[in-house]
Design a protein around this motif. Sequence first.
Motif, PDB file in Angstrom:
ATOM      1  N   MET A   1      -7.386  -3.924   1.629  1.00 36.84           N
ATOM      2  CA  MET A   1      -6.772  -3.273   2.795  1.00 36.84           C
ATOM      3  C   MET A   1      -7.543  -3.587   3.841  1.00 36.84           C
ATOM      4  SD  MET A   1      -4.881  -1.085   1.235  1.00 36.84           S
ATOM      5  CE  MET A   1      -4.352  -1.013  -0.553  1.00 36.84           C
ATOM      6  N   SER A   2      -7.052  -3.914   4.939  1.00 38.24           N
ATOM      7  CA  SER A   2      -7.630  -4.334   6.282  1.00 38.24           C
ATOM      8  C   SER A   2      -8.153  -3.477   7.123  1.00 38.24           C
ATOM      9  CB  SER A   2      -6.734  -5.391   7.072  1.00 38.24           C
ATOM     10  OG  SER A   2      -5.600  -4.661   7.418  1.00 38.24           O
ATOM     11  N   ASP A   3      -7.592  -2.125   7.284  1.00 43.93           N
ATOM     12  CA  ASP A   3      -7.947  -1.016   7.811  1.00 43.93           C
ATOM     13  C   ASP A   3      -7.357   0.285   7.572  1.00 43.93           C
ATOM     14  OD1 ASP A   3      -5.417  -0.948   8.666  1.00 43.93           O
ATOM     15  OD2 ASP A   3      -5.808  -2.269  10.410  1.00 43.93           O
ATOM     16  N   THR A   6      -3.376   0.438   7.618  1.00 48.47           N
ATOM     17  CA  THR A   6      -2.917  -0.381   6.269  1.00 48.47           C
ATOM     18  C   THR A   6      -2.987   0.530   5.028  1.00 48.47           C
ATOM     19  OG1 THR A   6      -3.489  -2.317   7.438  1.00 48.47           O
ATOM     20  CG2 THR A   6      -2.936  -2.416   5.157  1.00 48.47           C
ATOM     21  N   PHE A   7      -4.191   1.134   4.905  1.00 48.14           N
ATOM     22  CA  PHE A   7      -4.270   2.041   3.736  1.00 48.14           C
ATOM     23  C   PHE A   7      -3.111   3.050   3.584  1.00 48.14           C
ATOM     24  CE2 PHE A   7      -5.876   5.828   1.994  1.00 48.14           C
ATOM     25  CZ  PHE A   7      -5.922   5.334   0.254  1.00 48.14           C
ATOM     26  N   GLN A   8      -3.037   4.085   4.691  1.00 45.85           N
ATOM     27  CA  GLN A   8      -2.081   4.845   5.002  1.00 45.85           C
ATOM     28  C   GLN A   8      -0.685   4.341   4.495  1.00 45.85           C
ATOM     29  OE1 GLN A   8      -3.141   6.371   9.021  1.00 45.85           O
ATOM     30  NE2 GLN A   8      -3.483   8.175   7.919  1.00 45.85           N
ATOM     31  N   VAL A   9      -0.541   3.156   4.979  1.00 45.70           N
ATOM     32  CA  VAL A   9       1.038   2.548   4.451  1.00 45.70           C
ATOM     33  C   VAL A   9       0.977   2.363   3.006  1.00 45.70           C
ATOM     34  CG1 VAL A   9       2.849   0.706   4.891  1.00 45.70           C
ATOM     35  CG2 VAL A   9       1.408   1.559   6.905  1.00 45.70           C
ATOM     36  N   TYR A  10       0.117   1.895   2.632  1.00 44.72           N
ATOM     37  CA  TYR A  10      -0.123   1.622   1.058  1.00 44.72           C
ATOM     38  C   TYR A  10       0.250   3.000   0.401  1.00 44.72           C
ATOM     39  CZ  TYR A  10      -1.751   0.318  -3.580  1.00 44.72           C
ATOM     40  OH  TYR A  10      -2.155   0.138  -4.684  1.00 44.72           O
TER      41      TYR A  10
END
Length: 57
Positions: A1-3, A6-10
Amino acid sequence: MSDFETFQVYAWRVDLLRHYLRLQPIGKLVALQMGFRFRIDDLITRPDLAAMRRGLL
């Protein structure tokens, strides 16, 4: 995860797949811990997340 974004989208995708598979129990949600690989254009990849259909597990 880059930020965090991005984690929230995942996390959203995981929730979406879990909900779908609860309503349509056609497979299971799997992650890196499963240790499977699949070929795409001569590259071997290891997905962060996948939904595997029954019969393929």
